[in-house]
Scaffold this motif. Structure first.
Motif, PDB file in Angstrom:
ATOM      1  N   GLY A  94      76.650  33.534 -77.958  1.00 18.44           N
ATOM      2  CA  GLY A  94      77.202  32.012 -78.239  1.00 18.44           C
ATOM      3  C   GLY A  94      77.578  31.288 -76.971  1.00 18.44           C
ATOM      4  O   GLY A  94      78.181  30.127 -76.883  1.00 18.44           O
ATOM      5  N   PHE A  95      77.226  31.931 -75.551  1.00 16.87           N
ATOM      6  CA  PHE A  95      77.491  31.268 -74.612  1.00 16.87           C
ATOM      7  C   PHE A  95      76.421  30.242 -74.162  1.00 16.87           C
ATOM      8  O   PHE A  95      75.117  30.774 -74.007  1.00 16.87           O
ATOM      9  CB  PHE A  95      77.597  32.275 -73.305  1.00 16.87           C
ATOM     10  N   ASP A  96      76.646  29.143 -74.050  1.00 18.58           N
ATOM     11  CA  ASP A  96      75.640  28.076 -73.924  1.00 18.58           C
ATOM     12  C   ASP A  96      75.608  27.290 -72.481  1.00 18.58           C
ATOM     13  O   ASP A  96      74.986  26.186 -72.062  1.00 18.58           O
ATOM     14  CB  ASP A  96      75.480  27.013 -74.859  1.00 18.58           C
ATOM     15  N   GLY A  97      76.544  27.846 -71.804  1.00 16.81           N
ATOM     16  CA  GLY A  97      77.072  27.139 -70.659  1.00 16.81           C
ATOM     17  C   GLY A  97      75.903  27.774 -69.388  1.00 16.81           C
ATOM     18  O   GLY A  97      76.622  28.029 -68.190  1.00 16.81           O
ATOM     19  N   ALA A  98      74.646  27.829 -69.627  1.00 22.71           N
ATOM     20  CA  ALA A  98      73.961  28.413 -68.471  1.00 22.71           C
ATOM     21  C   ALA A  98      72.315  27.929 -68.786  1.00 22.71           C
ATOM     22  O   ALA A  98      72.110  27.651 -69.881  1.00 22.71           O
ATOM     23  CB  ALA A  98      74.103  29.817 -68.355  1.00 22.71           C
ATOM     24  N   PHE A 139      66.820  24.194 -70.297  1.00 25.47           N
ATOM     25  CA  PHE A 139      66.999  23.253 -69.126  1.00 25.47           C
ATOM     26  C   PHE A 139      68.169  22.775 -69.203  1.00 25.47           C
ATOM     27  O   PHE A 139      68.790  22.443 -70.421  1.00 25.47           O
ATOM     28  CB  PHE A 139      66.008  22.100 -69.171  1.00 25.47           C
ATOM     29  N   VAL A 140      68.886  22.683 -68.038  1.00 29.28           N
ATOM     30  CA  VAL A 140      70.450  22.207 -67.811  1.00 29.28           C
ATOM     31  C   VAL A 140      70.339  21.032 -66.959  1.00 29.28           C
ATOM     32  O   VAL A 140      69.718  21.299 -65.618  1.00 29.28           O
ATOM     33  CB  VAL A 140      71.131  23.278 -67.433  1.00 29.28           C
ATOM     34  N   GLU A 141      70.717  19.856 -67.326  1.00 28.98           N
ATOM     35  CA  GLU A 141      70.944  18.855 -66.406  1.00 28.98           C
ATOM     36  C   GLU A 141      72.342  18.536 -65.808  1.00 28.98           C
ATOM     37  O   GLU A 141      73.244  18.710 -66.152  1.00 28.98           O
ATOM     38  CB  GLU A 141      70.636  17.399 -67.202  1.00 28.98           C
ATOM     39  N   GLY A 142      72.123  18.533 -64.267  1.00 28.42           N
ATOM     40  CA  GLY A 142      73.220  18.332 -63.705  1.00 28.42           C
ATOM     41  C   GLY A 142      73.205  18.405 -62.148  1.00 28.42           C
ATOM     42  O   GLY A 142      72.073  18.281 -61.759  1.00 28.42           O
ATOM     43  N   VAL A 143      74.213  18.565 -61.336  1.00 29.95           N
ATOM     44  CA  VAL A 143      74.220  18.224 -59.607  1.00 29.95           C
ATOM     45  C   VAL A 143      74.967  19.448 -59.577  1.00 29.95           C
ATOM     46  O   VAL A 143      76.063  19.887 -60.265  1.00 29.95           O
ATOM     47  CB  VAL A 143      74.911  16.999 -59.351  1.00 29.95           C
ATOM     48  N   ALA A 144      74.491  20.321 -58.282  1.00 27.98           N
ATOM     49  CA  ALA A 144      75.260  21.314 -57.797  1.00 27.98           C
ATOM     50  C   ALA A 144      76.736  21.058 -57.561  1.00 27.98           C
ATOM     51  O   ALA A 144      77.143  20.001 -57.010  1.00 27.98           O
ATOM     52  CB  ALA A 144      74.394  21.962 -56.600  1.00 27.98           C
ATOM     53  N   LEU A 246      78.927  27.784 -55.538  1.00 27.59           N
ATOM     54  CA  LEU A 246      79.044  26.617 -56.149  1.00 27.59           C
ATOM     55  C   LEU A 246      77.619  26.012 -56.274  1.00 27.59           C
ATOM     56  O   LEU A 246      77.361  25.087 -56.876  1.00 27.59           O
ATOM     57  CB  LEU A 246      79.832  25.664 -55.506  1.00 27.59           C
ATOM     58  N   ASP A 247      76.743  26.373 -55.398  1.00 29.09           N
ATOM     59  CA  ASP A 247      75.420  25.966 -55.461  1.00 29.09           C
ATOM     60  C   ASP A 247      74.490  26.436 -56.520  1.00 29.09           C
ATOM     61  O   ASP A 247      73.277  25.932 -56.826  1.00 29.09           O
ATOM     62  CB  ASP A 247      74.420  26.125 -54.138  1.00 29.09           C
ATOM     63  N   ASN A 248      75.208  27.440 -57.470  1.00 25.51           N
ATOM     64  CA  ASN A 248      74.565  28.081 -58.725  1.00 25.51           C
ATOM     65  C   ASN A 248      75.012  27.588 -59.794  1.00 25.51           C
ATOM     66  O   ASN A 248      74.861  28.307 -60.850  1.00 25.51           O
ATOM     67  CB  ASN A 248      74.644  29.499 -58.411  1.00 25.51           C
ATOM     68  N   VAL A 249      75.930  26.436 -59.587  1.00 20.88           N
ATOM     69  CA  VAL A 249      76.792  25.834 -60.782  1.00 20.88           C
ATOM     70  C   VAL A 249      76.448  24.324 -60.756  1.00 20.88           C
ATOM     71  O   VAL A 249      76.453  23.758 -59.767  1.00 20.88           O
ATOM     72  CB  VAL A 249      78.181  26.174 -60.582  1.00 20.88           C
ATOM     73  N   LEU A 250      75.812  23.941 -61.999  1.00 21.49           N
ATOM     74  CA  LEU A 250      75.712  22.477 -62.185  1.00 21.49           C
ATOM     75  C   LEU A 250      76.885  21.774 -62.754  1.00 21.49           C
ATOM     76  O   LEU A 250      77.110  22.366 -63.963  1.00 21.49           O
ATOM     77  CB  LEU A 250      74.302  22.225 -62.864  1.00 21.49           C
ATOM     78  N   VAL A 251      77.088  20.836 -62.575  1.00 22.18           N
ATOM     79  CA  VAL A 251      78.279  19.740 -63.027  1.00 22.18           C
ATOM     80  C   VAL A 251      77.651  18.556 -63.229  1.00 22.18           C
ATOM     81  O   VAL A 251      76.925  17.838 -62.789  1.00 22.18           O
ATOM     82  CB  VAL A 251      79.414  20.146 -62.388  1.00 22.18           C
ATOM     83  N   ASP A 252      78.650  17.841 -64.093  1.00 17.84           N
ATOM     84  CA  ASP A 252      78.225  16.344 -64.191  1.00 17.84           C
ATOM     85  C   ASP A 252      78.853  15.505 -63.039  1.00 17.84           C
ATOM     86  O   ASP A 252      80.011  15.672 -62.678  1.00 17.84           O
ATOM     87  CB  ASP A 252      79.079  15.866 -65.395  1.00 17.84           C
ATOM     88  N   ARG A 259      77.999  21.731 -66.628  1.00 14.23           N
ATOM     89  CA  ARG A 259      76.734  21.489 -67.361  1.00 14.23           C
ATOM     90  C   ARG A 259      76.047  22.963 -67.416  1.00 14.23           C
ATOM     91  O   ARG A 259      75.461  23.487 -68.460  1.00 14.23           O
ATOM     92  CB  ARG A 259      75.842  20.792 -66.546  1.00 14.23           C
ATOM     93  N   GLY A 260      76.112  23.891 -66.457  1.00 18.28           N
ATOM     94  CA  GLY A 260      75.683  25.161 -66.662  1.00 18.28           C
ATOM     95  C   GLY A 260      75.526  25.917 -65.186  1.00 18.28           C
ATOM     96  O   GLY A 260      75.333  25.276 -64.347  1.00 18.28           O
TER      97      GLY A 260
END
Length: 434
Positions: A94-98, A139-144, A246-252, A259-260
């Motif tokens: 159930g984890f969708d944050g990636a 696919f995850v849309e976001g910025v590092a 943090l460069d392996n985490v995407l956020v809005d 984002r993931g």
């Protein structure tokens, strides 16, 4: 292991450029995508840059569905299958944050296992023309996250709260014994296994070019501490991202919302505190002056605690595991620029930034004390029923927020006031680290 957020080493950029030199034409990309059942012809494909462990392409199928094709460099098929199986386990939990791996749509073994109702039949990896393993990811849309923090468009603490929450949700997915998922001692987790064994030690010991280097005695001492900390009993185990810099985490970019998580090459099963410690070690020291920022730690741990609470044993081991995660990355930098790529002479001292962080975390240090105080305050807030639920409450003027202020800072202020009022405050006394 990835470089520290905000630190742009010429050597790292050179290595990324080398990966970017790999190119794949439309015919090859389409042929690979077909193995996951994407509808052809592809509407588009676009190269994604940023990592240096693979060639990534954003692909849009004929029906409009979007995914990421990752062609991995320097890994064999078994390694990528092991990574993908844990990603699939997270997705099933159930984890969708990636950005997670998708199974191949055909293959005799997979079809037979599915038809017979047997588990573990799914396969995730196809081979590119040159034999490199490839996988298809959501696919995850976001910025590092590190980039968003540098722009200051969103408060740093808000981003880190979201990262902590996401890490807590990932760690809430159960991994029952016997699931057949790779252990941190088998691979991943910033190559921790190379330090538990003698793989790394032997490789640097055999290099004459670094004989007598001052990093070596530091490494041997820290490696023994690493092994002792890893032997601690009672640490909860579960799925790890393995390299949550943090460069392996995407956020809005506008809200800081998660984002993931991406780049799961280091994914594995191991002590959950490893991920928390790795993220804290990467995110809570400021790039530039390398100073530890307790506000960042409060936000990261506050977000994590809102989803999953650290056990007493995990809290006790946090500082030690921060040193473990830093040593893995510090040692990687040292070997990469002093042994493997000595031609990049300007990067020879890249490890010293992380070495300083390890030393700053030694028992009894000011930084270690601040971390312990933050953990104490979070536990106290929880026991009093004042657990924070959002970043807003963490940064507001409520009593909840005040409870996350480190006692050490209060004690320093109180001591200074007492000295001043009794006339014992000497303006020019030498400063010492508490």
């Amino acid at each position: 292991p990835t470089p520290d957020s905000g630190l742009e080493l010429d050597g790292i950029l050179t290595m990324k450029a080398e990966v970017a030199a790999f190119t794949h034409d439309m015919e090859e990309i389409s042929g690979l995508c077909e193995q996951w059942g994407l509808k052809l012809p592809l509407r588009s494909h676009k190269r994604l840059f940023g990592g240096y462990s693979g060639s990534n392409y954003r692909v849009e199928a004929a029906d409009g569905s979007v995914a990421v094709l990752k062609i991995c460099h320097g890994y064999d098929r078994a390694e990528v299958e092991a990574q993908a199986r844990i990603m699939a386990h997270l997705r099933a939990g159930g984890f969708d944050g990636a950005c997670l791996a998708l199974p191949l749509s055909h293959g005799l073994i997979s079809k037979l296992a599915t038809a017979l109702g047997l588990g573990g039949g799914e396969r995730f990896v196809a081979l590119a023309r040159d034999g490199s393993p490839a996988c298809l990811l959501t696919f995850v849309e976001g910025v590092a996250a590190d980039k968003v923090i540098r722009t200051k468009h969103v408060p740093c603490e808000k981003v880190l709260w979201a990262v902590g929450e996401g890490l807590g949700r990932m760690h809430s997915v159960l991994c029952p014994p016997g699931a057949g998922l790779r252990s941190i001692l088998d691979g991943g987790g910033c190559d921790l296994r190379k330090h538990v064994s003698d793989v790394y030690g032997d490789s640097v010991s055999s290099c004459a070019a670094i004989a007598g280097h001052d990093f070596l005695p530091f490494y041997w001492a820290q490696r023994e501490k690493l092994r002792a900390d890893l032997a601690a009993d009672g640490l909860p185990q579960g799925p790890l991202h393995g390299d949550p810099f943090l460069d392996n985490v995407l956020v809005d970019a506008s809200t800081g919302e998660l984002r993931g998580f991406v780049d799961f090459e280091d994914v594995c099963v191991g002590p959950l505190i490893f991920d928390v410690a790795c993220c804290a070690a990467a995110a809570c020291f400021r790039a530039g002056d390398n100073a530890f920022d307790v506000r960042r730690l409060r936000a990261l741990l506050g977000g994590y605690d809102a989803v999953r609470q650290l056990t007493a044993k995990e809290a006790e081991q946090l500082v030690g595991f921060m040193q473990i995660a830093l040593l893995c990355n510090c040692a990687w930098r040292f070997k990469n620029f002093n042994v493997d790529h000595r031609e990049l002479s300007d990067c020879r001292d890249a490890h010293r930034e992380l070495q300083q962080r390890i030393e700053d975390l030694d028992e009894g240090s000011f930084t270690a004390g601040a971390i312990e105080d933050t953990l104490d305050n979070i536990r106290r807030a929880r026991s009093e029923g004042k657990v924070m639920r959002s970043f807003t409450s963490a940064t507001g003027s409520s009593a909840d927020a005040e409870l996350l202020h480190g006692r050490r800072w209060v004690h320093i202020a109180a001591a200074a006031a007492a000295l001043f009022t009794t006339g014992l405050l000497v303006m020019h006394a030498p400063l010492r680290r508490g």
